[in-house]
Motif scaffolding. Structure first.
Motif, PDB file in Angstrom:
ATOM      1  N   LEU A 153      43.491  44.457  34.744  1.00  0.00           N
ATOM      2  CA  LEU A 153      43.384  45.823  34.926  1.00  0.00           C
ATOM      3  C   LEU A 153      43.341  46.487  33.508  1.00  0.00           C
ATOM      4  O   LEU A 153      44.101  46.182  32.325  1.00  0.00           O
ATOM      5  N   THR A 260      39.171  47.426  37.095  1.00  0.00           N
ATOM      6  CA  THR A 260      39.486  46.196  37.411  1.00  0.00           C
ATOM      7  C   THR A 260      38.285  45.307  36.846  1.00  0.00           C
ATOM      8  O   THR A 260      37.177  45.120  37.485  1.00  0.00           O
ATOM      9  N   LEU A 282      46.947  42.495  37.162  1.00  0.00           N
ATOM     10  CA  LEU A 282      46.628  43.362  38.224  1.00  0.00           C
ATOM     11  C   LEU A 282      47.665  43.921  39.124  1.00  0.00           C
ATOM     12  O   LEU A 282      48.386  43.032  39.319  1.00  0.00           O
TER      13      LEU A 282
END
Length: 419
Positions: A153, A260, A282
């Motif tokens: 992320l 992402t 993430l």
């Protein structure tokens, strides 16, 4: 400062300038004098990965002067590389070494072209077991995990601080945070490329699997839900599909909040960002980081070369998978160090001190997901599933329609009805 530490470490270890052309010239001279030359076909077009690979080859060749030489040869991009290897099968001029994705390895195994690496890799117990298991086929090891990246992320710290919001930890928090900030900013802040890599994040973390009862399934309920999430994000105004260029190349064309994306892009994000860039594992489920798609290639050895080349190739993969080489390669390129002991090496410790966020990449590698390692996956990934994702995101079909169409194409491909 961010590049200075690893650059000095790299120079100290390899004793040559970080310049691709100079490394190529050195390799040319080294190989002209060598009694054995093992070609390594690769898909690094340029930049830090290609320079780092060339420098690894230079150092290896110095250590094996008078014995042999490894010559890296670029074959274009990764798809170009696999196409040229397939052509080399027919021409009978395969190299000793090559980069290959797991699905490429499956195809080459079908052609009985690869040398098993069991007993060849001396430091196997030091390598990330998730990566190693991905290159085992029918109990045999056929590749050395080499340049591996993982989805992470990326986020805008300044934007989160502005709105008093924490980094999201779960899928639900991720969506709600993106919605809140997008509503306040009046534009979408979750940026994504409409491709299989982005899709994989939502798919795997919504419980999806591409394999059901031994068959490839791309239109499962989880797949439809994942694609619906991407499509609804665009329609509802919290997600923005980037259809031209990489995400970092679009900075300045709107308010970036999240993406992402592959860890291999970390240095490019840093260079492009005019805001305080952060990276995190993430958002996932049940208090754990989300599963991140592993990308990047493995090194393979073709068995249809002479024994001297195979021996040299085996020594090379042991060299590049050593803790020191992996630490330097990781610091130079942003790829995940595949040797777990690489984090203890001074080069990587210095890099982590200067770039503490990079610890996220190492942690995310423990929560890895892989696409199917079948020979047909390259075509499915790009030409079938990838096209279905684009069609749905661009509003040319509903998610279910696009994926049902893709499933029919997958079944026709696997049955040999289309090529």
């Amino acid at each position: 400062m961010k590049r200075t530490v690893w650059l000095l470490a790299f120079l100290a270890f390899f004793s040559l300038a970080f310049a691709q052309q100079k490394a190529e010239d050195i390799i040319k001279v080294q190989c002209e004098k060598a009694p054995v030359v093992a070609e390594l076909w690769h898909g690094f077009r340029g930049g830090a990965p290609r320079a780092a690979l060339d420098n690894l080859a230079v150092e290896f060749n110095k250590m094996h002067e008078g014995e042999g030489c490894v010559r890296p040869i670029n074959q274009g991009g990764y798809r170009d590389l696999s196409t040229k290897i397939k052509a080399a099968f027919a021409a009978g001029n395969l190299p000793a070494l090559a980069q290959a994705f797991e699905n490429n390895i499956a195809l080459y195994i079908e052609a009985d072209a690869l040398m098993p690496l069991d007993g060849v890799i001396s430091n196997l117990d030091q390598l990330n077991p998730l990566f190693v298991n991905a290159v085992r086929f029918n109990g045999k090891l056929y590749g050395l995990p080499f340049n591996k990246s993982v989805l992470i992320l990326y986020y805008n710290r300044d934007l989160l601080n502005k709105h008093g919001l924490p980094v999201p930890k779960t899928l639900d928090e991720f969506i709600s945070t993106a919605k809140k900030i997008s509503a306040a900013e009046g534009q979408p802040v979750y940026w994504f490329r409409p491709d299989t890599s982005t899709f994989s994040y939502w798919f795997f973390n919504m419980g999806g699997s591409y394999v059901h009862d031994g068959k490839i399934v791309v239109n499962s309920p989880e797949a439809v839900k994942a694609l619906e999430t991407m499509v609804s994000g665009v329609k509802d105004g919290w997600a923005k599909a980037i259809t031209s260029g990489y995400i970092n190349q679009n900075f300045g064309k709107g308010v970036f909040g999240f993406s992402t994306d592959t860890s291999a892009g970390y240095s490019y994000y840093l260079k492009a960002a005019k805001f305080d860039l952060g990276i995190a594992t993430l958002p996932g489920n049940d208090g754990k980081p989300g599963l991140g798609l592993v990308q990047g290639t493995d090194l393979i050895i073709f068995q249809d070369v002479d024994e001297a080349q195979k021996k040299l190739a085996g020594e090379f993969i042991n060299f590049v998978s050593s803790p020191k080489a992996q630490a330097l390669f990781s610091a130079a390129t942003g790829y995940v160090p595949v040797n777990l002991k690489a984090v203890d090496e001074p080069a990587l410790q210095d890099y982590l001190m200067d770039n503490p966020d990079f610890k996220v990449v190492i942690e995310q590698a423990n929560y890895a997901a892989f696409e199917p390692a079948i020979a047909e996956w390259e075509q499915i990934r790009f030409d079938i599933l990838g096209q279905a994702i684009k069609e749905a995101v661009l509003g040319k079909a509903t998610p279910k329609e696009a994926l049902d169409k893709a499933q029919k194409q997958v079944e026709d491909l696997m049955a040999g009805r289309i090529r």
